[in-house]
Design a protein around this motif. Structure first.
Motif, short mmCIF file in Angstrom:
data_model
loop_
_atom_site.label_atom_id
_atom_site.label_comp_id
_atom_site.label_asym_id
_atom_site.label_seq_id
_atom_site.Cartn_x
_atom_site.Cartn_y
_atom_site.Cartn_z
N ASP A 202 13.02 -24.03 9.04
CA ASP A 202 11.98 -24.72 8.25
C ASP A 202 12.26 -24.61 6.76
N ALA A 203 12.69 -23.40 6.33
CA ALA A 203 12.98 -23.20 4.91
C ALA A 203 14.13 -24.10 4.46
N MET A 204 15.11 -24.26 5.32
CA MET A 204 16.25 -25.10 4.98
C MET A 204 15.82 -26.55 4.81
N ARG A 205 14.86 -27.00 5.62
CA ARG A 205 14.37 -28.37 5.51
C ARG A 205 13.71 -28.58 4.14
N ASP A 206 12.86 -27.60 3.71
CA ASP A 206 12.21 -27.69 2.40
C ASP A 206 13.24 -27.65 1.27
N LEU A 207 14.24 -26.76 1.41
CA LEU A 207 15.25 -26.63 0.36
C LEU A 207 16.11 -27.90 0.27
N MET A 208 16.39 -28.50 1.41
CA MET A 208 17.18 -29.75 1.38
C MET A 208 16.40 -30.85 0.67
N ASP A 209 15.07 -30.92 0.88
CA ASP A 209 14.23 -31.91 0.21
C ASP A 209 14.24 -31.68 -1.30
N LEU A 210 14.12 -30.39 -1.69
CA LEU A 210 14.17 -30.05 -3.12
C LEU A 210 15.52 -30.40 -3.72
N LEU A 211 16.57 -30.08 -2.99
CA LEU A 211 17.91 -30.34 -3.47
C LEU A 211 18.12 -31.84 -3.72
N GLN A 212 17.58 -32.67 -2.82
CA GLN A 212 17.71 -34.12 -3.01
C GLN A 212 16.97 -34.58 -4.27
N ALA A 232 7.18 -34.32 -13.48
CA ALA A 232 5.95 -33.86 -12.84
C ALA A 232 6.11 -33.84 -11.32
N GLU A 233 6.79 -34.89 -10.76
CA GLU A 233 7.01 -34.96 -9.31
C GLU A 233 7.89 -33.79 -8.84
N LEU A 234 8.92 -33.46 -9.62
CA LEU A 234 9.81 -32.35 -9.25
C LEU A 234 9.07 -31.03 -9.29
N GLU A 235 8.27 -30.82 -10.30
CA GLU A 235 7.49 -29.58 -10.40
C GLU A 235 6.54 -29.45 -9.21
N GLN A 236 5.92 -30.58 -8.82
CA GLN A 236 5.01 -30.56 -7.69
C GLN A 236 5.75 -30.23 -6.40
N ALA A 237 6.96 -30.80 -6.25
CA ALA A 237 7.77 -30.53 -5.04
C ALA A 237 8.16 -29.06 -4.96
N ILE A 238 8.51 -28.45 -6.12
CA ILE A 238 8.86 -27.02 -6.15
C ILE A 238 7.65 -26.18 -5.73
N GLU A 239 6.48 -26.60 -6.24
CA GLU A 239 5.27 -25.85 -5.89
C GLU A 239 4.94 -26.00 -4.41
N ASP A 240 5.07 -27.24 -3.88
CA ASP A 240 4.78 -27.47 -2.46
C ASP A 240 5.73 -26.68 -1.56
N ALA A 241 6.97 -26.59 -1.94
CA ALA A 241 7.96 -25.86 -1.13
C ALA A 241 7.79 -24.36 -1.26
N ASP A 242 7.02 -23.92 -2.26
CA ASP A 242 6.82 -22.48 -2.51
C ASP A 242 8.18 -21.79 -2.67
N LEU A 243 8.94 -22.28 -3.64
CA LEU A 243 10.32 -21.85 -3.83
C LEU A 243 10.43 -20.35 -4.06
N GLU A 244 9.53 -19.80 -4.85
CA GLU A 244 9.60 -18.35 -5.12
C GLU A 244 9.47 -17.55 -3.82
N TYR A 245 8.58 -18.00 -2.94
CA TYR A 245 8.39 -17.32 -1.65
C TYR A 245 9.66 -17.41 -0.81
N LEU A 246 10.25 -18.62 -0.78
CA LEU A 246 11.47 -18.80 0.00
C LEU A 246 12.60 -17.92 -0.53
#
Length: 447
Positions: A202-212, A232-246
């Motif tokens: 699941d984490a890889m799916r979120d990271l792949m979305d962020l990477l794109q 703003a969209e990129l910042e929101q995507a980082i927050e949605d993926a909870d990058l720090e948690y990952l």
């Protein structure tokens, strides 16, 4: 007439004396012949008795010349007595390891005491390998050594094969009894490895979305057309993926998964080492590692009722032993310790006992101690615990073979010592001592 008559009377007396002497001589001759016949019959009877004995009977004189070679020796070695009698023993074409025989004969003569040689390998007349047990006995009147030696032995190939089969059956029985617990031990790390892998998926799916999204941003930056809306969209995507948690949890998940894989591998290795039939001859092993493997195999037996404490001597030298047999001894005692503690603490919900396993070197010996804080052994049964089939456990929990087998392995096969210290209500410590030099122990046992 008197004189004449007297002369006649004197001749009659002389004649009677000669007849009497002749009769006595005949009786003596008959008696001597009877004795000789009796001695001959007794000798023949002794020869028949010796010939009927199924064991090897070989005698040698002080110059090692063969003076007796019975039918069993002919059959077992395939060498007729006519080819052996009168020849030095070492010139007889017996295909076996001569070194222990020569050394044993020397020790037998030097100490004027029996010497036992177990498990001598030899080649049978059919070309197959066999095993012989030989006892060397000094011959003499008990006060002065004559130099003559009796070799008394038997082919014990079938017996050793049956013993190995029994040991393996006992081992597989133990594995069968522990199977459910071992399956649980493997299932637990397998479960959290699976959970972690699903999390990583699941984490890889979120990271792949962020990477794109970062790639898209990079392309816009190259063209110099990055808008505030894209940022703003990129910042929101980082927050949605909870990058720090990952970034915090992914390394933990990987570490836990590797730990689980190592745990499963350790259990599998321990099972493989424990269940393997093992060497038929003495092999020098790391006893600490053997104990660790056995503790791992038995973990489900003790983990709910006891804490395991190990105190291994890091400088313990390699110990010559039969690894499979010794592992079984350790398993039997550890399982018994867990059962003894369970009789005190129940299921362990209100507290656990302690099993302590330690090793240390004691000169020419290595000592293993396995202690428990269980019930202790009642005084009335202490003399019976090494007896075959003696058990105080309920049906299905023990057969009474464990400690009897342990005694046989340690004392008979390894020339070692197994004892115990116990106190009712406090616990029991089993003490196993194994010699570092098996050859010297054979000579000591013979003396």
């Amino acid at each position: 007439m008197w004189r004449s008559a007297g002369g006649v009377r004197s001749m009659e007396v002389q004649s009677q004396h000669n007849v009497s002497f002749s009769n006595r001589s005949k009786k003596n001759n008959v008696s001597r012949e009877a004795r000789m016949l009796r001695v001959s019959q007794e000798r023949e009877e002794q020869e028949r008795i010796l010939a009927s004995i199924p064991s090897i009977l070989i005698t040698i004189d002080e110059h090692d010349r063969v003076t007796h070679w019975n039918p069993a020796a002919e059959s077992i070695f395939g060498i007729p007595a006519s080819q052996a009698l009168g020849r030095p023993l070492q010139q007889c074409p017996i295909q076996w390891d001569w070194q222990p025989i020569i050394q044993g004969i020397s020790t037998c003569r030097g100490k004027h005491a029996p010497v036992k040689l177990d498990d001598l390998r030899y080649t049978r007349p059919d070309g197959h390998e066999g095993i012989i047990g030989i006892t060397l006995n000094p011959l003499g009147d008990g006060t002065e050594a004559s130099g003559r030696v009796l070799l008394l032995g038997a082919d014990i190939t079938e017996r050793r094969l049956m013993e190995r089969q029994f040991a393996q059956a006992l081992k597989m029985e133990s594995i069968g009894r522990l199977a459910a617990g071992i399956a649980h031990e493997i299932n637990t790390p397998t479960q959290y490895v699976g959970d972690n892998i699903r999390f990583l998926q699941d984490a890889m799916r979120d990271l792949m979305d962020l990477l794109q999204r970062f790639r898209d941003m990079l392309e816009c930056a190259k063209r110099g057309a990055v808008s505030a809306e894209q940022i703003a969209e990129l910042e929101q995507a980082i927050e949605d993926a909870d990058l720090e948690y990952l970034l915090e949890e992914i390394p933990k998940a990987i570490a836990q998964s590797l730990e689980g894989v190592d745990r499963v591998a350790k259990i599998v290795r321990a099972m493989k080492e424990f269940s393997h039939p093992g060497a038929a001859e003495m092999t020098s092993i790391d006893l600490n590692h053997a104990l660790e493997s056995t503790i791992t195999v038995a973990r489900n037996e003790w983990k709910y009722v006891a804490d395991m404490v190990t105190d291994f001597d890091p400088n313990l030298p390699p110990v010559p032993c039969l690894p499979g047999d010794i592992n079984q001894v350790f398993l039997n005692i550890i399982v018994n310790a867990a059962h003894a503690i369970a009789d005190v603490v129940g299921d362990g919900s209100k507290g656990k006992g302690t099993i302590t396993v330690s090793t240390r070197a004691l000169g020419d010996w290595v000592e293993v101690r396995i202690s428990d804080t269980g019930t202790g052994i009642p005084e009335a049964i202490r003399s019976k615990i090494f007896d075959p089939f003696f058990t105080t456990k309920q049906i299905g929990r023990g057969t009474g073979q464990g400690l009897a087998y342990a005694h046989s392995v340690v004392v008979e096969k390894h020339k070692g010592i197994i004892t115990f210290e116990t106190e009712e209500g406090k616990g029991t410590t089993f003490i196993i001592r194994l010699p570092l030099h098996q050859e010297e122990r054979v000579e000591e046992a013979a003396a």
